[in-house]
Design a protein around this motif. Structure first.
Motif, short mmCIF file in Angstrom:
data_model
loop_
_atom_site.label_atom_id
_atom_site.label_comp_id
_atom_site.label_asym_id
_atom_site.label_seq_id
_atom_site.Cartn_x
_atom_site.Cartn_y
_atom_site.Cartn_z
N VAL A 44 52.22 -80.41 25.63
CA VAL A 44 51.37 -81.31 24.85
C VAL A 44 50.32 -81.96 25.74
N VAL A 45 50.70 -82.38 26.93
CA VAL A 45 49.74 -83.01 27.86
C VAL A 45 48.67 -81.99 28.27
N LEU A 46 49.08 -80.76 28.59
CA LEU A 46 48.12 -79.74 28.98
C LEU A 46 47.15 -79.41 27.84
N VAL A 47 47.64 -79.30 26.63
CA VAL A 47 46.76 -79.04 25.48
C VAL A 47 45.80 -80.20 25.29
N ALA A 48 46.27 -81.42 25.45
CA ALA A 48 45.40 -82.59 25.31
C ALA A 48 44.32 -82.60 26.39
N ALA A 51 41.76 -79.82 25.60
CA ALA A 51 40.93 -80.23 24.46
C ALA A 51 39.93 -81.29 24.89
N TRP A 52 40.36 -82.24 25.72
CA TRP A 52 39.47 -83.31 26.18
C TRP A 52 38.34 -82.73 27.04
N LEU A 53 38.68 -81.76 27.91
CA LEU A 53 37.66 -81.13 28.76
C LEU A 53 36.71 -80.27 27.92
N ALA A 54 37.23 -79.58 26.93
CA ALA A 54 36.39 -78.71 26.10
C ALA A 54 35.46 -79.52 25.20
N LEU A 55 35.91 -80.65 24.74
CA LEU A 55 35.10 -81.46 23.83
C LEU A 55 34.25 -82.50 24.57
N GLY A 56 34.52 -82.71 25.85
CA GLY A 56 33.85 -83.75 26.61
C GLY A 56 32.54 -83.38 27.20
#
Length: 56
Positions: A44-48, A51-56
């Motif tokens: 869950v932490v890795l997916v978060a 996702a944060w890096l991809a959307l940031g």
């Protein structure tokens, strides 16, 4: 202690019966679920983070 308690070391016959008596079968210990929980948290932490890096 109850009055009916007989010490298995009281005589040889009782001691031998005590030593050779099968122990009660203990239920098999369930495997620990801790690694599964830790693994799920890491995923869950890795997916978060991804996702944060991809959307940031």
């Amino acid at each position: 202690m109850s009055e009916n308690y007989s010490d298995p070391s009281g005589n040889t016959e009782q001691f031998r019966a005590f030593v050779h008596a099968p122990e009660a079968a203990a239920p098999a210990a369930a495997p620990s679920r801790l690694p599964l929980i830790i693994g799920a948290v890491v995923v869950v932490v890795l997916v978060a983070v991804v996702a944060w890096l991809a959307l940031g």
